[in-house]
Design a protein around this motif. Structure first.
Motif, PDB file in Angstrom:
ATOM      1  N   PHE A 687      -9.085   0.198  -5.933  1.00 22.47           N
ATOM      2  CA  PHE A 687      -8.660  -1.158  -5.567  1.00 22.47           C
ATOM      3  C   PHE A 687      -7.232  -1.461  -6.016  1.00 22.47           C
ATOM      4  O   PHE A 687      -6.368  -1.771  -5.187  1.00 22.47           O
ATOM      5  CB  PHE A 687      -9.632  -2.189  -6.154  1.00 22.47           C
ATOM      6  CG  PHE A 687     -10.988  -2.159  -5.514  1.00 22.47           C
ATOM      7  CD1 PHE A 687     -11.236  -2.875  -4.358  1.00 22.47           C
ATOM      8  CD2 PHE A 687     -12.008  -1.400  -6.053  1.00 22.47           C
ATOM      9  CE1 PHE A 687     -12.484  -2.846  -3.752  1.00 22.47           C
ATOM     10  CE2 PHE A 687     -13.251  -1.362  -5.446  1.00 22.47           C
ATOM     11  CZ  PHE A 687     -13.500  -2.076  -4.298  1.00 22.47           C
ATOM     12  N   ILE A 688      -7.010  -1.366  -7.320  1.00 23.94           N
ATOM     13  CA  ILE A 688      -5.689  -1.749  -7.828  1.00 23.94           C
ATOM     14  C   ILE A 688      -4.616  -0.826  -7.255  1.00 23.94           C
ATOM     15  O   ILE A 688      -3.619  -1.282  -6.679  1.00 23.94           O
ATOM     16  CB  ILE A 688      -5.679  -1.720  -9.366  1.00 23.94           C
ATOM     17  CG1 ILE A 688      -6.789  -2.632  -9.934  1.00 23.94           C
ATOM     18  CG2 ILE A 688      -4.299  -2.165  -9.888  1.00 23.94           C
ATOM     19  CD1 ILE A 688      -6.674  -4.073  -9.514  1.00 23.94           C
ATOM     20  N   ASP A 689      -4.839   0.489  -7.412  1.00 24.99           N
ATOM     21  CA  ASP A 689      -3.835   1.419  -6.873  1.00 24.99           C
ATOM     22  C   ASP A 689      -3.748   1.316  -5.360  1.00 24.99           C
ATOM     23  O   ASP A 689      -2.659   1.447  -4.764  1.00 24.99           O
ATOM     24  CB  ASP A 689      -4.181   2.858  -7.265  1.00 24.99           C
ATOM     25  CG  ASP A 689      -3.923   3.123  -8.745  1.00 24.99           C
ATOM     26  OD1 ASP A 689      -3.360   2.217  -9.399  1.00 24.99           O
ATOM     27  OD2 ASP A 689      -4.274   4.218  -9.238  1.00 24.99           O
ATOM     28  N   GLY A 690      -4.912   1.088  -4.683  1.00 20.36           N
ATOM     29  CA  GLY A 690      -4.894   0.965  -3.220  1.00 20.36           C
ATOM     30  C   GLY A 690      -4.057  -0.201  -2.763  1.00 20.36           C
ATOM     31  O   GLY A 690      -3.238  -0.084  -1.829  1.00 20.36           O
ATOM     32  N   VAL A 691      -4.221  -1.357  -3.399  1.00 21.37           N
ATOM     33  CA  VAL A 691      -3.439  -2.543  -3.042  1.00 21.37           C
ATOM     34  C   VAL A 691      -1.958  -2.299  -3.289  1.00 21.37           C
ATOM     35  O   VAL A 691      -1.090  -2.634  -2.464  1.00 21.37           O
ATOM     36  CB  VAL A 691      -3.944  -3.767  -3.824  1.00 21.37           C
ATOM     37  CG1 VAL A 691      -3.006  -4.963  -3.613  1.00 21.37           C
ATOM     38  CG2 VAL A 691      -5.358  -4.128  -3.403  1.00 21.37           C
ATOM     39  N   VAL A 692      -1.647  -1.708  -4.426  1.00 19.28           N
ATOM     40  CA  VAL A 692      -0.241  -1.427  -4.753  1.00 19.28           C
ATOM     41  C   VAL A 692       0.356  -0.467  -3.723  1.00 19.28           C
ATOM     42  O   VAL A 692       1.501  -0.629  -3.262  1.00 19.28           O
ATOM     43  CB  VAL A 692      -0.136  -0.847  -6.176  1.00 19.28           C
ATOM     44  CG1 VAL A 692       1.288  -0.355  -6.442  1.00 19.28           C
ATOM     45  CG2 VAL A 692      -0.533  -1.907  -7.195  1.00 19.28           C
ATOM     46  N   ASN A 693      -0.436   0.578  -3.340  1.00 26.07           N
ATOM     47  CA  ASN A 693       0.071   1.556  -2.366  1.00 26.07           C
ATOM     48  C   ASN A 693       0.296   0.906  -0.999  1.00 26.07           C
ATOM     49  O   ASN A 693       1.290   1.195  -0.311  1.00 26.07           O
ATOM     50  CB  ASN A 693      -0.914   2.718  -2.222  1.00 26.07           C
ATOM     51  CG  ASN A 693      -0.967   3.564  -3.488  1.00 26.07           C
ATOM     52  OD1 ASN A 693      -0.021   3.579  -4.269  1.00 26.07           O
ATOM     53  ND2 ASN A 693      -2.070   4.281  -3.688  1.00 26.07           N
ATOM     54  N   ILE A 694      -0.626   0.033  -0.559  1.00 25.11           N
ATOM     55  CA  ILE A 694      -0.471  -0.643   0.733  1.00 25.11           C
ATOM     56  C   ILE A 694       0.774  -1.512   0.730  1.00 25.11           C
ATOM     57  O   ILE A 694       1.554  -1.523   1.689  1.00 25.11           O
ATOM     58  CB  ILE A 694      -1.717  -1.469   1.058  1.00 25.11           C
ATOM     59  CG1 ILE A 694      -2.899  -0.535   1.362  1.00 25.11           C
ATOM     60  CG2 ILE A 694      -1.461  -2.408   2.228  1.00 25.11           C
ATOM     61  CD1 ILE A 694      -4.225  -1.260   1.503  1.00 25.11           C
ATOM     62  N   VAL A 695       0.968  -2.248  -0.335  1.00 22.36           N
ATOM     63  CA  VAL A 695       2.165  -3.094  -0.443  1.00 22.36           C
ATOM     64  C   VAL A 695       3.414  -2.233  -0.382  1.00 22.36           C
ATOM     65  O   VAL A 695       4.413  -2.556   0.285  1.00 22.36           O
ATOM     66  CB  VAL A 695       2.115  -3.922  -1.738  1.00 22.36           C
ATOM     67  CG1 VAL A 695       3.456  -4.651  -1.954  1.00 22.36           C
ATOM     68  CG2 VAL A 695       0.980  -4.932  -1.676  1.00 22.36           C
ATOM     69  N   GLY A 696       3.357  -1.102  -1.102  1.00 20.47           N
ATOM     70  CA  GLY A 696       4.521  -0.214  -1.091  1.00 20.47           C
ATOM     71  C   GLY A 696       4.799   0.349   0.301  1.00 20.47           C
ATOM     72  O   GLY A 696       5.964   0.422   0.738  1.00 20.47           O
TER      73      GLY A 696
END
Length: 735
Positions: A687-696
């Motif tokens: 979740f956390i890394d996924g959201v950060v990756n999508i934003v990136g």
């Protein structure tokens, strides 16, 4: 609203001076030792003056007895009104104020001379204090006894049971602090109790009684809705209802609420007044400074238990109207304790412990008197006992003081004895077998002590103790309480014996140690209070002389008796009537008392003991002497049935805590850490890394798209600007 004379408004102020002295000493004057003692003495003198002003104002207006003075103010909101706190003055209060204020003052003055540099401390470690000649905690001592005095004075004037209980607990705290005052003191014998241990023992033992006392207090409040003495005890309907309503107990069956509440309150007195089976703390309380012993055993703490039962007398009397009353239990405990403690006193070597067991025994006399309905005799013996027992304790302190000074004098001149390691050999200044011949060295201490001993032994006709004790014995005889009478009469014989055993061992014969041979008389601050107390020890009991007694009855004042009789008419169920003089029980008790004195002279006075000579009683009584010397092994018994199981249980739970509870806690903690790590890894990655990756990724795509219009050519930017303006111009008509 009653229109009382103004002087009775001063009753509020009686506990205040000593309370202010306590705070003044701990906050301001603590560094200045003499100033602290002067503040404490001045405060207690003011309290004494106020006490006597109120007491004599009451004595001069006996008509006030018909309606005891009660001045109260609202304090705490309760269901249907306010719980009030206030002061009350009646015949019992006035008598106690007369005694307590005076005795406290004498003890405070005496303490200023007694609390010099203690012998168990090394002068090299305390050079400045040793040079000054005062105890290192001299100021703290006077702060403690000031608070102690506040507790007793507040208890005496309280108009309700809760206020009494608060001051009762203040005294309990102070007794703990004062018994363990010399907490650093130790002994070569590891089995001998230290002051620190003695203070803890006193505190824990008396807490047993206080918990039961508080239960009785709560039950009484539940039934009465108030704890005011006058409101409860003058309500005949309520007392009758309390005596007839019952509660079923598992072992005892149906018991009236009056009896149950009375017995619970009496347990508080058993603890505070060191009656069997909670007597074990009081002899060990001798580890405190001697003025503390006088405070605890004379005017204040232990007397508070008797005062409590006297104050609660209407409730106890009402309980006797039920099938099972509390008074027989009170009489049994008192009579048994009086005889039980007297037997132990005959085999003690410590001069203060003899007086301690004497105190336990004399308090037993008072409780026995209360149990058989001799309310007048009990309160008079309480007042008289305070005078001569304070005298005896202060006298014993003067003796100890002199023997300690003699011991130091001997060692300063190189005549002391050292052990095999070169250390100073332990010398017990309280052991009567280390004394002897002190009447010549300390005449004021000796003669005043003998005056107190005569009163304690109930020497016929000329001492206060005779008249107050005879009043109790006469009640027991006239009322047909023969078991109580003979227990107290035999106790009187033993009391006379051990008292004059103490006198002959301490003051007569030749000195049995060099310390006794060089003991000086005490300073005037210590001897003057002894003389003042000796006067009341001899003459204070004449208020108990029966009117029909020849000669003395004509000249003695029966004023206190008259006041008590009048007070008894106020309360329902309470019958207050002095016993008439009866020659038969009086002659029996006189013969027994004189026989005890004569026997003590034959054993210890006719041929005084020499240095190193053992106690003749030990040879004559054999194993019985050992049992008495060991106090019937009650300390060992309590250690076996109470202390050791408690320590074992505590050790078991400690091991259980470390071996089971701690392991479970550690397992739970480890599981929590594992779970946290697992959740952190899964949730963080998914979740956390996924959201950060999508934003990136979104930012990267947007940047790549926008980057295409960034050519760096001014013409291109100008063209885009013109096209934009053209589009805006076209949109205006459309709008």
């Amino acid at each position: 609203m009653h229109d009382y004379p103004f002087v009775f408004n001063l009753t509020w102020l009686i506990p205040l001076p000593t309370a202010l002295a306590f705070f003044a000493i701990i906050l301001f004057t603590n560094p200045k030792k003499r100033l602290s003692s002067n503040v404490a003495i001045a405060a207690v003198v003011v309290a004494w003056i106020l006490s006597w002003a109120v007491a004599f104002a009451f004595f001069l207006k006996p008509e006030l007895v018909e309606e005891p003075i009660n001045i109260a103010v609202p304090w705490l909101p309760i269901a249907d009104g306010y719980f009030s706190m206030g002061v009350a003055v009646d015949a019992v209060t006035a008598g106690m104020l007369f005694m307590v204020g005076f005795v406290l003052t004498m003890i405070f003055i005496y303490s200023s001379g007694y609390m010099t540099f203690p012998g168990h401390l090394d002068p090299e470690q305390f050079p400045e204090v040793a040079k000054e000649g005062l105890d290192p905690r001299y100021s703290r001592f006077f702060a403690y006894i000031s608070l102690f005095a506040t507790g007793m004075l507040g208890l005496v004037v309280a108009d309700n049971l809760l206020m009494l209980f608060i001051f009762w607990e203040i005294m309990g705290l102070c007794s703990y602090l004062l018994i363990g005052f010399w907490f650093e003191k130790t002994y070569p014998d590891p089995n001998q109790i230290t002051p620190k241990q003695a203070g803890l023992k006193a505190f824990l033992t008396t807490r047993v009684g206080d918990v039961l006392f508080m239960m009785g207090l709560i039950f009484l409040f539940i039934h009465a809705g108030t704890l005011n003495f006058q409101a409860i005890f003058k309500d005949a309907h309520f007392l009758e209802e309390l005596a007839t309503s019952t509660v079923t107990l598992p072992i005892f069956g149906a018991v009236s609420w009056a009896a149950l509440i009375s017995i619970l309150i009496f347990w508080g007195a058993i603890g505070k007044s060191a009656q069997f089976p909670l007597h074990v703390w009081l002899p060990d309380a001798m580890e405190g400074p001697t003025p503390v012993s006088a405070l605890i055993h004379a005017a204040t703490m232990v007397s508070a238990g008797v005062y409590l039962i006297v104050r609660m007398a209407p409730l106890f009397a009402a309980s006797s109207h039920a099938a099972t009353g509390a008074l027989p239990f009170v009489a049994f405990i008192g009579a048994f304790t009086a005889l039980f403690a007297a037997t132990i006193g005959v085999a003690q070597k410590d001069i203060k412990k003899v007086l301690a067991y004497s105190t336990i025994s004399q308090l037993g006399y008072m409780f026995a008197a209360l149990g058989i309905g001799a309310w007048v005799a009990a309160i008079i013996h309480l007042l008289v006992h305070a005078f001569f027992k304070a005298l005896l304790f202060l006298g014993s302190g003067s003796v100890i003081h002199g023997v300690e000074h003699g011991h130091h004098h001997v060692h300063e001149h190189g005549h002391g004895h050292d052990d095999e390691h070169g250390h100073e050999e332990y010398f017990d200044p309280q052991d009567m077998f280390n004394m002897g011949g002190l009447l010549k060295r300390m005449p004021i201490t000796g003669w005043t002590f003998i005056a107190g001993a005569l009163s304690l032994a109930a020497f016929p006709f000329i001492t206060a103790g005779f008249w107050s004790k005879d009043e109790i014995l006469a009640h027991a005889w006239d009322g047909g309480h023969m078991a109580v009478y003979w227990a107290l009469a035999i106790g009187a014989f033993l009391t006379a014996f051990y008292t004059f055993r103490q006198v002959f061992l301490t003051f007569f014969g030749e000195p049995r140690t060099e310390a006794a041979a060089h003991a000086p008389e005490s300073v005037r601050a210590m001897t003057w209070p002894l003389v003042a107390l000796a006067f009341f020890a001899i003459f204070g009991g004449f208020v108990a002389v029966p009117k029909e007694f020849p000669i003395f009855g004509k000249i003695a004042s029966d004023f206190m008796l008259h006041l008590m009789e009048m007070q008894g008419e106020i309360y329902p169920f309470l019958e207050v009537e002095p016993a008439k003089f009866n020659w038969t029980p009086a002659l029996i008790s006189m013969v027994l008392a004189l026989s005890g004195i004569v026997l003590a002279w034959l054993v210890y006075g006719w041929k005084p003991l020499k240095a190193g000579q053992p106690d003749p009683l030990k040879r004559w009584l054999g194993p019985v002497y050992t049992v008495l010397e060991k106090k019937y092994y009650f300390d060992e018994l309590y250690h076996l049935i109470a202390v050791r199981p408690t320590l074992w249980l505590a050790s078991f739970f400690a091991r259980f805590d470390r071996g089971v509870i701690d392991r479970i806690v550690n397992w739970v903690g480890a599981f929590g850490r594992w779970l946290a790590a697992a959740l952190r890894k899964w949730f963080d990655e998914r979740f956390i890394d996924g959201v950060v990756n999508i934003v990136g990724m979104a930012t990267t795509w947007t940047g790549a798209a926008v980057r295409l219009i960034q050519t760096g050519q001014v013409q291109t930017y100008l063209l885009i600007l013109l096209l934009s303006v053209a589009v805006l111009l076209l949109l205006i008509p459309l709008r």
